[in-house]
Scaffold this motif. Structure first.
Motif, PDB file in Angstrom:
ATOM      1  N   ALA A  48       0.836  -1.212   0.000  1.00 35.30           N
ATOM      2  CA  ALA A  48       0.000   0.000   0.000  1.00 35.30           C
ATOM      3  C   ALA A  48       0.866   1.256   0.000  1.00 35.30           C
ATOM      4  N   GLU A  49       1.909   1.285   0.835  1.00 36.59           N
ATOM      5  CA  GLU A  49       2.797   2.439   0.900  1.00 36.59           C
ATOM      6  C   GLU A  49       3.552   2.637  -0.416  1.00 36.59           C
ATOM      7  N   ALA A  50       4.005   1.537  -1.011  1.00 39.59           N
ATOM      8  CA  ALA A  50       4.741   1.627  -2.274  1.00 39.59           C
ATOM      9  C   ALA A  50       3.838   2.129  -3.397  1.00 39.59           C
ATOM     10  N   ALA A  51       2.584   1.708  -3.393  1.00 42.25           N
ATOM     11  CA  ALA A  51       1.635   2.187  -4.403  1.00 42.25           C
ATOM     12  C   ALA A  51       1.317   3.663  -4.179  1.00 42.25           C
ATOM     13  N   GLU A  52       1.142   4.039  -2.931  1.00 37.35           N
ATOM     14  CA  GLU A  52       0.831   5.437  -2.604  1.00 37.35           C
ATOM     15  C   GLU A  52       1.993   6.370  -2.960  1.00 37.35           C
ATOM     16  N   SER A  53       3.216   5.902  -2.766  1.00 31.50           N
ATOM     17  CA  SER A  53       4.384   6.742  -3.043  1.00 31.50           C
ATOM     18  C   SER A  53       4.793   6.722  -4.508  1.00 31.50           C
ATOM     19  N   GLY A  54       4.168   5.852  -5.300  1.00 29.90           N
ATOM     20  CA  GLY A  54       4.487   5.791  -6.723  1.00 29.90           C
ATOM     21  C   GLY A  54       5.605   4.841  -7.078  1.00 29.90           C
ATOM     22  N   GLU A  55       6.045   4.023  -6.131  1.00 31.36           N
ATOM     23  CA  GLU A  55       7.088   3.034  -6.420  1.00 31.36           C
ATOM     24  C   GLU A  55       6.523   1.829  -7.157  1.00 31.36           C
ATOM     25  N   LEU A  56       5.225   1.612  -7.022  1.00 36.24           N
ATOM     26  CA  LEU A  56       4.491   0.539  -7.701  1.00 36.24           C
ATOM     27  C   LEU A  56       3.188   1.115  -8.211  1.00 36.24           C
ATOM     28  N   GLN A  57       2.593   0.420  -9.162  1.00 36.64           N
ATOM     29  CA  GLN A  57       1.229   0.743  -9.573  1.00 36.64           C
ATOM     30  C   GLN A  57       0.301  -0.320  -8.989  1.00 36.64           C
ATOM     31  N   ARG A  58      -0.769   0.129  -8.356  1.00 39.42           N
ATOM     32  CA  ARG A  58      -1.820  -0.802  -7.940  1.00 39.42           C
ATOM     33  C   ARG A  58      -2.810  -0.851  -9.091  1.00 39.42           C
ATOM     34  N   LEU A  59      -3.074  -2.046  -9.583  1.00 40.96           N
ATOM     35  CA  LEU A  59      -3.997  -2.215 -10.700  1.00 40.96           C
ATOM     36  C   LEU A  59      -5.317  -2.770 -10.180  1.00 40.96           C
ATOM     37  N   VAL A  60      -6.377  -2.024 -10.401  1.00 44.56           N
ATOM     38  CA  VAL A  60      -7.716  -2.470 -10.056  1.00 44.56           C
ATOM     39  C   VAL A  60      -8.331  -2.914 -11.372  1.00 44.56           C
ATOM     40  N   LEU A  61      -8.333  -4.221 -11.594  1.00 45.59           N
ATOM     41  CA  LEU A  61      -8.751  -4.771 -12.874  1.00 45.59           C
ATOM     42  C   LEU A  61     -10.108  -5.448 -12.756  1.00 45.59           C
ATOM     43  N   ALA A  62     -10.935  -5.219 -13.729  1.00 42.37           N
ATOM     44  CA  ALA A  62     -12.262  -5.842 -13.743  1.00 42.37           C
ATOM     45  C   ALA A  62     -12.117  -7.359 -13.799  1.00 42.37           C
ATOM     46  N   GLY A  63     -12.858  -8.037 -12.953  1.00 42.29           N
ATOM     47  CA  GLY A  63     -12.854  -9.500 -12.965  1.00 42.29           C
ATOM     48  C   GLY A  63     -11.620 -10.130 -12.358  1.00 42.29           C
ATOM     49  N   SER A  64     -10.839  -9.351 -11.619  1.00 39.96           N
ATOM     50  CA  SER A  64      -9.588  -9.860 -11.066  1.00 39.96           C
ATOM     51  C   SER A  64      -9.313  -9.170  -9.739  1.00 39.96           C
ATOM     52  N   SER A  65      -8.534  -9.816  -8.894  1.00 36.94           N
ATOM     53  CA  SER A  65      -8.096  -9.177  -7.659  1.00 36.94           C
ATOM     54  C   SER A  65      -7.115  -8.061  -8.006  1.00 36.94           C
ATOM     55  N   ASP A  66      -7.028  -7.059  -7.138  1.00 34.31           N
ATOM     56  CA  ASP A  66      -6.029  -6.015  -7.339  1.00 34.31           C
ATOM     57  C   ASP A  66      -4.661  -6.673  -7.460  1.00 34.31           C
ATOM     58  N   CYS A  67      -3.853  -6.138  -8.347  1.00 40.57           N
ATOM     59  CA  CYS A  67      -2.489  -6.640  -8.451  1.00 40.57           C
ATOM     60  C   CYS A  67      -1.544  -5.454  -8.552  1.00 40.57           C
ATOM     61  N   PHE A  68      -0.264  -5.744  -8.546  1.00 36.32           N
ATOM     62  CA  PHE A  68       0.747  -4.696  -8.487  1.00 36.32           C
ATOM     63  C   PHE A  68       1.688  -4.823  -9.668  1.00 36.32           C
ATOM     64  N   ASP A  69       2.107  -3.670 -10.171  1.00 32.65           N
ATOM     65  CA  ASP A  69       2.954  -3.616 -11.354  1.00 32.65           C
ATOM     66  C   ASP A  69       4.181  -2.775 -11.030  1.00 32.65           C
ATOM     67  N   ILE A  70       5.338  -3.322 -11.303  1.00 30.79           N
ATOM     68  CA  ILE A  70       6.598  -2.624 -11.065  1.00 30.79           C
ATOM     69  C   ILE A  70       6.906  -1.657 -12.209  1.00 30.79           C
ATOM     70  N   THR A  71       6.258  -1.852 -13.364  1.00 25.47           N
ATOM     71  CA  THR A  71       6.474  -0.991 -14.524  1.00 25.47           C
ATOM     72  C   THR A  71       5.680   0.295 -14.348  1.00 25.47           C
ATOM     73  N   LEU A  72       6.374   1.412 -14.286  1.00 27.36           N
ATOM     74  CA  LEU A  72       5.727   2.681 -13.980  1.00 27.36           C
ATOM     75  C   LEU A  72       5.405   3.531 -15.198  1.00 27.36           C
ATOM     76  N   CYS A  73       6.008   3.237 -16.345  1.00 28.92           N
ATOM     77  CA  CYS A  73       5.701   4.029 -17.531  1.00 28.92           C
ATOM     78  C   CYS A  73       4.260   3.748 -17.968  1.00 28.92           C
ATOM     79  N   LYS A  74       3.686   4.689 -18.729  1.00 25.20           N
ATOM     80  CA  LYS A  74       2.295   4.530 -19.157  1.00 25.20           C
ATOM     81  C   LYS A  74       2.179   3.347 -20.118  1.00 25.20           C
ATOM     82  N   HIS A  75       1.240   2.471 -19.818  1.00 27.88           N
ATOM     83  CA  HIS A  75       0.958   1.322 -20.666  1.00 27.88           C
ATOM     84  C   HIS A  75      -0.411   0.766 -20.290  1.00 27.88           C
TER      85      HIS A  75
END
Length: 133
Positions: A48-75
């Motif tokens: 949660a802290e890493a997502a809040e600080s921008g070190e990770l992206q928290r992905l809220v995806l339809a039909g899936s549990s939230d997951c985390f992405d280390i790739t920070l560039c737009k995609h």
């Protein structure tokens, strides 16, 4: 808030880096394999802290549990409708997409998250095998 650099934080960030778009539970499982003393609360707090600080992206995806992405560039992301795997998708000109969006009268679009749904390479190959039998 910046994530503190503790042993537990390092384990969590290593797990996110090693896994492909992991859920918090998958990160916890990987961390526990290395150090069973790290609590569930610690793993979830670090994520949660890493997502809040921008070190990770928290992905809220339809039909899936939230997951985390280390790739920070737009995609964008693709979610497999069969197995639920999440994959990165390069989407050229995301900024132009945001600028050209209309329909929010008097509001401000700050970002967008594009999701595609389909079959991952593994599930697609399985359907092709079935169809060729």
């Amino acid at each position: 808030m910046r994530t503190r650099k503790t042993h537990q934080t390092e384990l969590v960030m290593q797990a996110v880096s090693a896994l492909d778009h992991p859920t918090a539970s998958a990160v916890l499982e990987t961390v526990h394999a290395q150090d069973p003393s790290v609590s569930r609360a610690t793993v979830f707090r670090v994520l949660a802290e890493a997502a809040e600080s921008g070190e990770l992206q928290r992905l809220v995806l339809a039909g899936s549990s939230d997951c985390f992405d280390i790739t920070l560039c737009k995609h964008a992301h693709m979610v497999c409708r069969t197995c639920g795997a999440v994959s990165d998708v390069d989407l050229p000109d995301t900024e132009q997409l945001e600028k050209s969006a209309v329909g929010v009268s008097g509001g401000l679009i700050e970002s967008c998250h594009v999701q595609f749904f389909g079959l991952c390479p593994s599930c697609y190959a399985k359907t092709q095998l079935k169809n060729n039998i």
